[in-house]
Design a protein around this motif. Structure first.
Motif, mmCIF file in Angstrom:
data_model
loop_
_atom_site.group_PDB
_atom_site.id
_atom_site.type_symbol
_atom_site.label_atom_id
_atom_site.label_comp_id
_atom_site.label_asym_id
_atom_site.label_seq_id
_atom_site.Cartn_x
_atom_site.Cartn_y
_atom_site.Cartn_z
ATOM 1 N N LEU A 100 2.219 6.584 -4.587
ATOM 2 C CA LEU A 100 2.940 7.259 -3.532
ATOM 3 C C LEU A 100 3.835 6.397 -2.580
ATOM 4 C CD1 LEU A 100 0.094 9.765 -2.125
ATOM 5 C CD2 LEU A 100 2.021 10.259 -3.727
ATOM 6 N N GLY A 101 3.341 5.104 -2.375
ATOM 7 C CA GLY A 101 4.010 4.045 -1.825
ATOM 8 C C GLY A 101 5.269 4.056 -2.340
ATOM 9 N N ALA A 102 5.437 3.696 -3.562
ATOM 10 C CA ALA A 102 6.610 3.530 -4.387
ATOM 11 C C ALA A 102 7.388 4.435 -4.304
ATOM 12 C CB ALA A 102 6.310 3.219 -5.865
ATOM 13 N N ILE A 103 6.865 5.741 -4.474
ATOM 14 C CA ILE A 103 7.740 6.982 -4.278
ATOM 15 C C ILE A 103 8.668 7.207 -2.803
ATOM 16 C CG2 ILE A 103 7.897 9.610 -4.245
ATOM 17 C CD1 ILE A 103 5.592 9.397 -6.431
ATOM 18 N N ALA A 104 7.685 6.707 -1.840
ATOM 19 C CA ALA A 104 8.288 6.768 -0.512
ATOM 20 C C ALA A 104 9.182 5.612 -0.196
ATOM 21 C CB ALA A 104 7.119 6.700 0.692
ATOM 22 N N GLU A 105 9.040 4.460 -0.875
ATOM 23 C CA GLU A 105 9.858 3.344 -0.446
ATOM 24 C C GLU A 105 11.216 3.448 -1.238
ATOM 25 O OE1 GLU A 105 9.732 -1.109 -2.276
ATOM 26 O OE2 GLU A 105 7.733 -0.301 -1.716
ATOM 27 N N THR A 106 11.075 3.872 -2.412
ATOM 28 C CA THR A 106 12.401 3.846 -3.345
ATOM 29 C C THR A 106 13.666 4.807 -2.800
ATOM 30 O OG1 THR A 106 10.796 3.512 -5.135
ATOM 31 C CG2 THR A 106 13.273 4.175 -5.622
ATOM 32 N N PRO A 107 14.750 4.272 -2.658
ATOM 33 C CA PRO A 107 15.955 5.302 -2.140
ATOM 34 C C PRO A 107 16.289 6.027 -3.052
ATOM 35 C CG PRO A 107 16.405 2.688 -1.644
ATOM 36 C CD PRO A 107 15.129 2.892 -2.540
ATOM 37 N N ARG A 108 16.706 7.219 -2.841
ATOM 38 C CA ARG A 108 16.971 8.452 -3.842
ATOM 39 C C ARG A 108 18.419 8.830 -3.309
ATOM 40 N NH1 ARG A 108 12.566 12.589 -2.410
ATOM 41 N NH2 ARG A 108 11.270 10.709 -2.935
ATOM 42 N N ILE B 223 9.922 1.791 -10.451
ATOM 43 C CA ILE B 223 8.974 0.982 -11.297
ATOM 44 C C ILE B 223 8.748 -0.350 -10.700
ATOM 45 C CG2 ILE B 223 8.878 0.118 -13.650
ATOM 46 C CD1 ILE B 223 10.698 2.174 -14.700
ATOM 47 N N ALA B 224 9.793 -0.899 -10.236
ATOM 48 C CA ALA B 224 9.680 -2.172 -9.656
ATOM 49 C C ALA B 224 9.076 -2.212 -8.507
ATOM 50 C CB ALA B 224 10.984 -2.853 -9.390
ATOM 51 N N ALA B 225 9.141 -1.188 -7.654
ATOM 52 C CA ALA B 225 8.349 -1.035 -6.518
ATOM 53 C C ALA B 225 6.828 -0.998 -6.581
ATOM 54 C CB ALA B 225 8.983 0.218 -5.538
ATOM 55 N N ALA B 226 6.495 0.076 -7.541
ATOM 56 C CA ALA B 226 5.123 0.089 -7.988
ATOM 57 C C ALA B 226 4.477 -1.274 -8.772
ATOM 58 C CB ALA B 226 5.073 1.254 -9.268
ATOM 59 N N SER B 227 5.078 -2.018 -9.265
ATOM 60 C CA SER B 227 4.735 -3.232 -10.015
ATOM 61 C C SER B 227 4.593 -4.497 -9.315
ATOM 62 C CB SER B 227 5.842 -3.572 -11.146
ATOM 63 O OG SER B 227 5.752 -2.472 -11.743
ATOM 64 N N ARG B 228 5.046 -4.547 -7.911
ATOM 65 C CA ARG B 228 5.224 -5.998 -7.420
ATOM 66 C C ARG B 228 4.296 -6.342 -6.994
ATOM 67 N NH1 ARG B 228 10.768 -3.820 -5.581
ATOM 68 N NH2 ARG B 228 12.050 -5.067 -6.549
ATOM 69 N N GLY B 229 3.066 -5.683 -6.731
ATOM 70 C CA GLY B 229 1.721 -6.046 -6.525
ATOM 71 C C GLY B 229 0.920 -6.609 -7.420
#
Length: 214
Positions: free
Chosen positions: A34-42, A71-77
């Motif tokens: 959910l964090g990655a979805i909220a963070e990623t510009p659309r 994908i990158a936003a979900a993976s950076r952790g």
């Protein structure tokens, strides 16, 4: 007349879009997804998330940037993340306009995606759904697939051909550029084309292979 211009069509009207499902191998997978979805510009896209996947539609350039960024936003952790990506162009069930005689070209600009700094591996398959061809071009799906593989080799993301898939590796942005550019390129001559990729980041099997090689 074959030299008549293609009628003006918006990407969504021509069924340009896809779906992505993120799988995160961690206890906090809900927050990560959910964090990655909220963070990623659309920007430029219509995006909807349901219990199974996230659907998006818009121009190919915007799609490539969105999928890469998500994908990158979900993976950076550092968690192991797997993304199943399906892209479709010209799907008869999605088209809301009268189908043009020739597939529309939405942009002549080279497809570019900002580098993410996140390394990934992927298994990729391309499906030109061309049954009849055209007066200018015969139907030959393997011709288009082989051409896409050669482009992947030139881009530096190609690793090898495997059972039913082509293996890619590199920055997430470079992988998505390879996949989306091939899909869009085939779509210039094939009315309906789909592509599928499984993208893996922070895979434990890669870490084990690296340890074994030391």
């Amino acid at each position: 007349m074959h030299n008549e211009p293609t009628p003006s069509v918006e990407p969504r009207e021509f069924g340009v879009g896809g779906r992505i499902t993120l799988s995160v191998m961690a206890d906090d997978f809900v927050d990560v997804i959910l964090g990655a979805i909220a963070e990623t510009p659309r920007d430029g896209l219509t995006v909807e998330t349901d219990p199974v996947s996230t659907w998006f539609t818009g121009a190919e350039q915007d799609i490539a940037r969105y999928v890469s960024g998500l994908i990158a936003a979900a993976s950076r952790g550092g968690r192991h993340v797997v993304a199943n990506v399906m892209l479709s162009r010209g799907c008869p069930g999605e088209i809301t306009c009268e189908r043009p005689d020739r597939p529309p070209v939405f942009s002549d600009a080279p497809l570019t995606v900002p580098t993410t700094g996140v390394e990934a591996v992927a298994q990729w398959a391309l499906y030109p759904l061309d049954d009849h061809g055209s007066p200018e071009r015969s139907a030959d799906h393997m011709r288009d697939i082989y051409a896409a593989i050669e482009d992947a080799k030139a881009s530096g993301t190609f690793v090898d051909s495997d059972h039913y898939v082509t293996r890619l590796s590199g920055d997430v942005a470079d992988i998505l550029t390879t996949i989306t550019a091939a899909w869009a390129s085939v779509g210039r001559t094939v009315a309906h084309v789909t592509t599928h990729a499984t993208v893996s980041v922070n895979s434990p099997s890669i870490a084990r292979t690296a340890e074994a090689g030391r």
